[in-house]
Design an enzyme around this catalytic site. Structure first.
Site, PDB file in Angstrom:
ATOM      1  N   ARG A  39     -20.198 -15.843 -16.885  1.00 18.17           N
ATOM      2  CA  ARG A  39     -19.752 -16.195 -15.536  1.00 18.17           C
ATOM      3  C   ARG A  39     -20.911 -16.108 -14.531  1.00 18.17           C
ATOM      4  O   ARG A  39     -21.724 -15.191 -14.606  1.00 18.17           O
ATOM      5  CB  ARG A  39     -18.640 -15.209 -15.173  1.00 18.17           C
ATOM      6  CG  ARG A  39     -17.803 -15.624 -14.021  1.00 18.17           C
ATOM      7  CD  ARG A  39     -16.434 -15.039 -14.110  1.00 18.17           C
ATOM      8  NE  ARG A  39     -16.347 -13.623 -13.773  1.00 18.17           N
ATOM      9  CZ  ARG A  39     -15.192 -12.983 -13.625  1.00 18.17           C
ATOM     10  NH1 ARG A  39     -14.058 -13.619 -13.788  1.00 18.17           N
ATOM     11  NH2 ARG A  39     -15.179 -11.700 -13.322  1.00 18.17           N
ATOM     12  N   ARG A  84      -2.871  -2.956  -9.055  1.00 16.51           N
ATOM     13  CA  ARG A  84      -3.697  -2.580 -10.206  1.00 16.51           C
ATOM     14  C   ARG A  84      -3.455  -1.144 -10.634  1.00 16.51           C
ATOM     15  O   ARG A  84      -4.082  -0.683 -11.589  1.00 16.51           O
ATOM     16  CB  ARG A  84      -5.162  -2.716  -9.820  1.00 16.51           C
ATOM     17  CG  ARG A  84      -5.888  -3.859 -10.536  1.00 16.51           C
ATOM     18  CD  ARG A  84      -7.182  -3.994  -9.858  1.00 16.51           C
ATOM     19  NE  ARG A  84      -8.284  -4.521 -10.540  1.00 16.51           N
ATOM     20  CZ  ARG A  84      -8.875  -5.663 -10.194  1.00 16.51           C
ATOM     21  NH1 ARG A  84      -8.342  -6.443  -9.278  1.00 16.51           N
ATOM     22  NH2 ARG A  84      -9.985  -6.016 -10.775  1.00 16.51           N
ATOM     23  N   ARG A 103     -15.017  -1.798 -16.006  1.00 15.34           N
ATOM     24  CA  ARG A 103     -13.868  -2.517 -15.434  1.00 15.34           C
ATOM     25  C   ARG A 103     -12.759  -2.676 -16.481  1.00 15.34           C
ATOM     26  O   ARG A 103     -11.574  -2.555 -16.165  1.00 15.34           O
ATOM     27  CB  ARG A 103     -14.311  -3.888 -14.912  1.00 15.34           C
ATOM     28  CG  ARG A 103     -15.167  -3.768 -13.670  1.00 15.34           C
ATOM     29  CD  ARG A 103     -15.834  -5.081 -13.323  1.00 15.34           C
ATOM     30  NE  ARG A 103     -14.881  -6.108 -12.941  1.00 15.34           N
ATOM     31  CZ  ARG A 103     -15.122  -7.417 -13.024  1.00 15.34           C
ATOM     32  NH1 ARG A 103     -16.265  -7.856 -13.492  1.00 15.34           N
ATOM     33  NH2 ARG A 103     -14.217  -8.272 -12.638  1.00 15.34           N
ATOM     34  N   LYS A 159      -7.266 -15.126 -13.684  1.00 17.47           N
ATOM     35  CA  LYS A 159      -6.326 -14.998 -12.551  1.00 17.47           C
ATOM     36  C   LYS A 159      -6.794 -15.831 -11.352  1.00 17.47           C
ATOM     37  O   LYS A 159      -5.999 -16.532 -10.732  1.00 17.47           O
ATOM     38  CB  LYS A 159      -6.193 -13.520 -12.112  1.00 17.47           C
ATOM     39  CG  LYS A 159      -5.655 -12.603 -13.197  1.00 17.47           C
ATOM     40  CD  LYS A 159      -5.378 -11.201 -12.675  1.00 17.47           C
ATOM     41  CE  LYS A 159      -6.614 -10.450 -12.207  1.00 17.47           C
ATOM     42  NZ  LYS A 159      -7.577 -10.124 -13.265  1.00 17.47           N
TER      43      LYS A 159
HETATM   44  P1  AMP Z   1     -11.721  -8.475  -9.035  1.00 16.13           P
HETATM   45  O1  AMP Z   1     -12.538  -9.536  -8.404  1.00 16.13           O
HETATM   46  O2  AMP Z   1     -10.244  -8.653  -8.825  1.00 16.13           O
HETATM   47  O3  AMP Z   1     -12.060  -8.229 -10.484  1.00 16.13           O
HETATM   48  O4  AMP Z   1     -12.071  -7.102  -8.260  1.00 16.13           O
HETATM   49  C1  AMP Z   1     -13.399  -6.644  -8.175  1.00 16.13           C
HETATM   50  C2  AMP Z   1     -13.400  -5.157  -7.858  1.00 16.13           C
HETATM   51  O5  AMP Z   1     -12.725  -4.920  -6.617  1.00 16.13           O
HETATM   52  C3  AMP Z   1     -12.683  -4.279  -8.870  1.00 16.13           C
HETATM   53  O6  AMP Z   1     -13.508  -3.950  -9.973  1.00 16.13           O
HETATM   54  C4  AMP Z   1     -12.360  -3.057  -8.001  1.00 16.13           C
HETATM   55  O7  AMP Z   1     -13.510  -2.273  -7.766  1.00 16.13           O
HETATM   56  C5  AMP Z   1     -11.984  -3.702  -6.675  1.00 16.13           C
HETATM   57  N1  AMP Z   1     -10.551  -4.043  -6.593  1.00 16.13           N
HETATM   58  C6  AMP Z   1      -9.996  -5.288  -6.490  1.00 16.13           C
HETATM   59  N2  AMP Z   1      -8.659  -5.217  -6.419  1.00 16.13           N
HETATM   60  C7  AMP Z   1      -8.339  -3.910  -6.491  1.00 16.13           C
HETATM   61  C8  AMP Z   1      -7.110  -3.178  -6.497  1.00 16.13           C
HETATM   62  N3  AMP Z   1      -5.929  -3.812  -6.411  1.00 16.13           N
HETATM   63  N4  AMP Z   1      -7.175  -1.825  -6.569  1.00 16.13           N
HETATM   64  C9  AMP Z   1      -8.342  -1.177  -6.651  1.00 16.13           C
HETATM   65  N5  AMP Z   1      -9.550  -1.787  -6.673  1.00 16.13           N
HETATM   66  C10 AMP Z   1      -9.549  -3.140  -6.593  1.00 16.13           C
END
Ligand code: AMP
Length: 224
Positions: free
Chosen positions: A129, A91, A173, A16
Site C-alpha cells: 500500500r 474498535r 496493528r 474498509k
Molecule cells: P485506520 O486508518 O483505521 O487503520 O486507523 C489508523 C490508526 O488510527 C489506528 O492504528 C489507531 O491508532 C487509530 N484509530 C483509528 N480508529 C480508531 C478507533 N476507533 N479507536 C482507537 N484508535 C483508532
C-alpha cells in the site's frame, strides 16, 4: 426510509476504506473514518493530534474517549442526516457500547458488514500500500492502482509508505485488532444487530460493494 448506520468491520487492510468510498456514492450517505479524522488532527498539530500521534505511530489504539468524542460530534453534521458509514469504528467493546447509547436515542437502522480476508492476504496488501503525502489518497497493488506507478493520480505527488504501514507497526496493528477489536463482533451479535460476513479477498472491490449494497437495501426493507 430509516436512517442508516453501516458499520464496516474488519482487520487493517481488509478494504474498509475502499468499500466505504464506493458505498458512500451508491447509498448516498456520509463516510466517517476515524483513522482519517485522527490523521487530519495529527497533521494540523492541534491538541488532540499531539496527544495521539505517538500512539498511532506505534500502531496502538488511541483512547476510547478521544474517538468517541470525534464520532459523537461527527454524526451530528448535516451530511449524516440520511445515515453514515463507520470505517474503523468501533474498535473496542467500550466504543461499541458508547455507540449503542448514542444510537438508541435516534431512529436508526444499524447493519454490520464484516469484511473477511485471510491473514496472508492482509500482510501482502498492506505491504504494497502507498499513500499520497499531499491529499492522503491510498493506492494498492491490485486495486486502486495509480495510473503512473508511484505517482498520485490526483496531484502528481510521489507516493510514500504510510507511517503506520511499516512492517513492525503493521504487526502491532494486527495484534491490537485481534486482542481489542475482534471481540466487538461477538458483542454486536449478542446485541442482536444484523451482522453479515462478506468474503473480501480475490474479488473486485466493485463486486464486493454490490453485494454489500444488496444486503443493506434488504435490511432497510428496500428492493435490492
Ligand atoms: P485506520 O486508518 O483505521 O487503520 O486507523 C489508523 C490508526 O488510527 C489506528 O492504528 C489507531 O491508532 C487509530 N484509530 C483509528 N480508529 C480508531 C478507533 N476507533 N479507536 C482507537 N484508535 C483508532
Amino acid at each position: 426510509m430509516p436512517r442508516l448506520c453501516l458499520i464496516l468491520f474488519g482487520s487493517p487492510g481488509s478494504g474498509k476504506g475502499t468499500q466505504a468510498k464506493l458505498l458512500k456514492q451508491s447509498l448516498g450517505i456520509a463516510h466517517i473514518s476515524t483513522g482519517d479524522m485522527l490523521r487530519e488532527r495529527v497533521a494540523s498539530g492541534d491538541e488532540v493530534g499531539r496527544a495521539v500521534a505517538s500512539l498511532m505511530q506505534a500502531g496502538e489504539l488511541v483512547p476510547d474517549e478521544t474517538v468517541n468524542r470525534l464520532v459523537e460530534e461527527r454524526i451530528e453534521q448535516p451530511d449524516c442526516e440520511n445515515g453514515f458509514i463507520l470505517d474503523g469504528y468501533p474498535r473496542t467493546v467500550n466504543q461499541a457500547k458508547l455507540l449503542a447509547e448514542l444510537l438508541v436515542l435516534r431512529p436508526i437502522r444499524t447493519v454490520v458488514i464484516h469484511l473477511v480476508v485471510d491473514y496472508n492476504v492482509i500482510i501482502a496488501r498492506i505491504s504494497g500500500r502507498r499513500q499520497c503525502p499531499t491529499c492522503g489518497s491510498l493506492y494498492g497493488m491490485t486495486s486502486s492502482v495509480p495510473r503512473v506507478p508511484g505517482v498520485c493520480d490526483k496531484d502528481g505527488a510521489t507516493l510514500m509508505v504510510r507511517d503506520d504501514d511499516r512492517e513492525e507497526v503493521v504487526r502491532e496493528r494486527l495484534r491490537a485488532y485481534e486482542q481489542q477489536t475482534a471481540p466487538v463482533l461477538a458483542y454486536f451479535k449478542k446485541s442482536g444487530i444484523p451482522c453479515w460476513d462478506v468474503p473480501a479477498a480475490d474479488v473486485a472491490p466493485q463486486v464486493i460493494a454490490k453485494e454489500i449494497e444488496g444486503l443493506v437495501r434488504k435490511e432497510r426493507g428496500e428492493a435490492a
